[in-house]
Every structure is written in C-alpha cells, then in structure tokens.
Design a protein around this motif. Sequence first.
Motif, PDB file in Angstrom:
ATOM      1  N   THR A  25      44.721   6.648  52.591  1.00 24.25           N
ATOM      2  CA  THR A  25      45.763   7.665  52.472  1.00 24.25           C
ATOM      3  C   THR A  25      45.379   8.862  53.334  1.00 24.25           C
ATOM      4  O   THR A  25      44.223   9.279  53.349  1.00 24.25           O
ATOM      5  N   LYS A  26      46.343   9.403  54.075  1.00 25.35           N
ATOM      6  CA  LYS A  26      46.076  10.501  55.013  1.00 25.35           C
ATOM      7  C   LYS A  26      47.051  11.640  54.776  1.00 25.35           C
ATOM      8  O   LYS A  26      48.203  11.408  54.389  1.00 25.35           O
ATOM      9  N   LEU A  27      46.585  12.845  55.081  1.00 24.63           N
ATOM     10  CA  LEU A  27      47.459  14.005  55.056  1.00 24.63           C
ATOM     11  C   LEU A  27      47.622  14.499  56.483  1.00 24.63           C
ATOM     12  O   LEU A  27      46.631  14.793  57.156  1.00 24.63           O
ATOM     13  N   PRO A  71      55.282  21.636  58.840  1.00 25.81           N
ATOM     14  CA  PRO A  71      55.652  20.282  58.418  1.00 25.81           C
ATOM     15  C   PRO A  71      54.407  19.484  58.028  1.00 25.81           C
ATOM     16  O   PRO A  71      53.378  19.561  58.701  1.00 25.81           O
ATOM     17  N   CYS A  72      54.514  18.741  56.938  1.00 31.06           N
ATOM     18  CA  CYS A  72      53.383  17.962  56.416  1.00 31.06           C
ATOM     19  C   CYS A  72      53.846  16.566  56.038  1.00 31.06           C
ATOM     20  O   CYS A  72      55.034  16.315  55.865  1.00 31.06           O
ATOM     21  N   GLY A  73      52.875  15.678  55.869  1.00 35.72           N
ATOM     22  CA  GLY A  73      53.170  14.340  55.399  1.00 35.72           C
ATOM     23  C   GLY A  73      51.981  13.730  54.694  1.00 35.72           C
ATOM     24  O   GLY A  73      50.836  14.013  55.047  1.00 35.72           O
ATOM     25  N   ILE A  74      52.261  12.952  53.690  1.00 28.74           N
ATOM     26  CA  ILE A  74      51.231  12.148  53.024  1.00 28.74           C
ATOM     27  C   ILE A  74      51.567  10.706  53.351  1.00 28.74           C
ATOM     28  O   ILE A  74      52.654  10.222  53.009  1.00 28.74           O
ATOM     29  N   GLU A  75      50.658  10.040  54.035  1.00 31.90           N
ATOM     30  CA  GLU A  75      50.857   8.645  54.430  1.00 31.90           C
ATOM     31  C   GLU A  75      49.973   7.773  53.558  1.00 31.90           C
ATOM     32  O   GLU A  75      48.748   7.857  53.630  1.00 31.90           O
ATOM     33  N   PHE A  76      50.598   6.962  52.734  1.00 35.82           N
ATOM     34  CA  PHE A  76      49.868   6.057  51.860  1.00 35.82           C
ATOM     35  C   PHE A  76      49.359   4.855  52.652  1.00 35.82           C
ATOM     36  O   PHE A  76      49.806   4.618  53.775  1.00 35.82           O
ATOM     37  N   PRO A  77      48.434   4.071  52.089  1.00 35.23           N
ATOM     38  CA  PRO A  77      47.936   2.896  52.807  1.00 35.23           C
ATOM     39  C   PRO A  77      49.073   2.001  53.294  1.00 35.23           C
ATOM     40  O   PRO A  77      50.133   1.907  52.660  1.00 35.23           O
ATOM     41  N   THR A  78      48.841   1.361  54.419  1.00 36.47           N
ATOM     42  CA  THR A  78      49.858   0.529  55.067  1.00 36.47           C
ATOM     43  C   THR A  78      50.480  -0.499  54.126  1.00 36.47           C
ATOM     44  O   THR A  78      51.678  -0.768  54.206  1.00 36.47           O
ATOM     45  N   TRP A 138      55.373  10.573  52.024  1.00 33.66           N
ATOM     46  CA  TRP A 138      56.105  11.797  51.719  1.00 33.66           C
ATOM     47  C   TRP A 138      56.180  12.633  52.995  1.00 33.66           C
ATOM     48  O   TRP A 138      55.212  12.693  53.750  1.00 33.66           O
ATOM     49  N   THR A 139      57.293  13.306  53.213  1.00 34.24           N
ATOM     50  CA  THR A 139      57.384  14.336  54.243  1.00 34.24           C
ATOM     51  C   THR A 139      57.908  15.597  53.569  1.00 34.24           C
ATOM     52  O   THR A 139      58.770  15.527  52.680  1.00 34.24           O
ATOM     53  N   PHE A 140      57.354  16.741  53.987  1.00 33.32           N
ATOM     54  CA  PHE A 140      57.750  18.008  53.370  1.00 33.32           C
ATOM     55  C   PHE A 140      57.250  19.159  54.238  1.00 33.32           C
ATOM     56  O   PHE A 140      56.380  18.980  55.085  1.00 33.32           O
ATOM     57  N   ASN A 141      57.800  20.318  54.006  1.00 34.19           N
ATOM     58  CA  ASN A 141      57.311  21.555  54.614  1.00 34.19           C
ATOM     59  C   ASN A 141      56.496  22.285  53.563  1.00 34.19           C
ATOM     60  O   ASN A 141      56.795  22.204  52.362  1.00 34.19           O
ATOM     61  N   ALA A 142      55.457  23.008  54.003  1.00 30.20           N
ATOM     62  CA  ALA A 142      54.610  23.691  53.036  1.00 30.20           C
ATOM     63  C   ALA A 142      54.035  24.974  53.600  1.00 30.20           C
ATOM     64  O   ALA A 142      53.880  25.134  54.809  1.00 30.20           O
ATOM     65  N   PHE A 201      49.028  17.431  58.773  1.00 32.94           N
ATOM     66  CA  PHE A 201      49.378  18.842  58.688  1.00 32.94           C
ATOM     67  C   PHE A 201      49.845  19.276  60.067  1.00 32.94           C
ATOM     68  O   PHE A 201      49.045  19.336  61.007  1.00 32.94           O
ATOM     69  N   ASP A 202      51.135  19.507  60.200  1.00 34.62           N
ATOM     70  CA  ASP A 202      51.766  19.754  61.485  1.00 34.62           C
ATOM     71  C   ASP A 202      51.543  18.507  62.348  1.00 34.62           C
ATOM     72  O   ASP A 202      52.033  17.441  62.016  1.00 34.62           O
ATOM     73  N   THR A 203      50.749  18.578  63.403  1.00 32.16           N
ATOM     74  CA  THR A 203      50.534  17.409  64.261  1.00 32.16           C
ATOM     75  C   THR A 203      49.131  16.835  64.104  1.00 32.16           C
ATOM     76  O   THR A 203      48.762  15.920  64.827  1.00 32.16           O
ATOM     77  N   LYS A 204      48.351  17.369  63.155  1.00 33.73           N
ATOM     78  CA  LYS A 204      46.948  16.961  63.016  1.00 33.73           C
ATOM     79  C   LYS A 204      46.698  16.335  61.651  1.00 33.73           C
ATOM     80  O   LYS A 204      47.273  16.750  60.652  1.00 33.73           O
ATOM     81  N   TYR A 205      45.810  15.361  61.626  1.00 30.38           N
ATOM     82  CA  TYR A 205      45.368  14.804  60.348  1.00 30.38           C
ATOM     83  C   TYR A 205      44.194  15.630  59.850  1.00 30.38           C
ATOM     84  O   TYR A 205      43.334  16.040  60.623  1.00 30.38           O
ATOM     85  N   VAL A 206      44.136  15.873  58.542  1.00 32.06           N
ATOM     86  CA  VAL A 206      43.042  16.625  57.943  1.00 32.06           C
ATOM     87  C   VAL A 206      41.948  15.621  57.592  1.00 32.06           C
ATOM     88  O   VAL A 206      42.176  14.682  56.828  1.00 32.06           O
ATOM     89  N   ALA A 207      40.742  15.824  58.163  1.00 34.01           N
ATOM     90  CA  ALA A 207      39.640  14.872  58.007  1.00 34.01           C
ATOM     91  C   ALA A 207      38.843  15.128  56.732  1.00 34.01           C
ATOM     92  O   ALA A 207      38.863  16.213  56.161  1.00 34.01           O
TER      93      ALA A 207
END
Length: 140
Positions: free
Chosen positions: A11-13, A87-94, A100-104, A15-21
């Motif tokens: 699962t990844k977050l 803009p943000c997104g939570i990408e669950f495992p494939t 989820w997509t949302f603004n925060a 944040f804008d155009t970058k993934y938070v590591a």
Amino acid sequence: MNKLANRAVGTKLKFDTKYVAELTSIGGLELSADNIDVTSLDSDGGYRQFIGGFKDGGEVSLSGFFNPGDPGQAAVYAAFESGATVPCGIEFPTALGASWTFNAVVTGFSTGAELEEAVSFEATLKVSGKPTLVLPTPAP
C-alpha cells in the motif's frame, strides 16, 4: 461465501506527484455525515426525524521512519509549512485493484527519537472536499 483478505504490504501514499517512503501505517479515511433535526410538532408517532447534512472526509494519519532525504516526506513537511491543499492518493496492493483519491491539507507533522527505536515521523492529512473510492469493475 467468497472471502478475500489481503496483506497491506504494498500500500502506498501518493502526495501530489511523489510517493511518501518508509511508511509503516496509513490510517484510513473516516467518512462521516452530519444530520439535521427536522422534527416538528406534527411528526408522526412522536419520533424525531432527520435529513442528511454536510459530509466530512475525515483525516488520514501517517506513521513511518523519518528519512530527511525522501522527496515525499519533504513534500509533506513543505505543505504543512505553506498550508497548501494537495492532491493525494492511497493505492492499495495490486490484488485489490482499489484506491482512494482526495485533496488534503497537512495539519500535523512530527518526528521522534526513542532509545532502541528507529527515528520516526508522523503526519496528519485533513481531507478537503469529496474523496473518491475507486473500486475494481466486477467480472460479468
């Protein structure tokens, strides 16, 4: 009964155009809705009556290992300082095929150092506006 349970690993977050590591936890969106009391003196049966009010996308909490060289963590901190809506997104495992997509707005950012623990960071994202849950298309 078709039960489908999946591990959260992967699962990844975004944040804008970058993934938070180096995240160890991404809290889920907690959607809620207000209600408006529309009970009147002639309400049927003496029961209160309600209609739906405004909805709230809630907050997303992040926890992980502090990595000052990570562009994603740096972007979260920069957004906290600026107060920008991002803009943000939570990408669950494939295997789940959902996201989820949302603004925060970043409403909290902290780091911590404890004996015999890795240096940590935490952040809180306040959902602004309507979030969207993207679900896989069911097979016919």
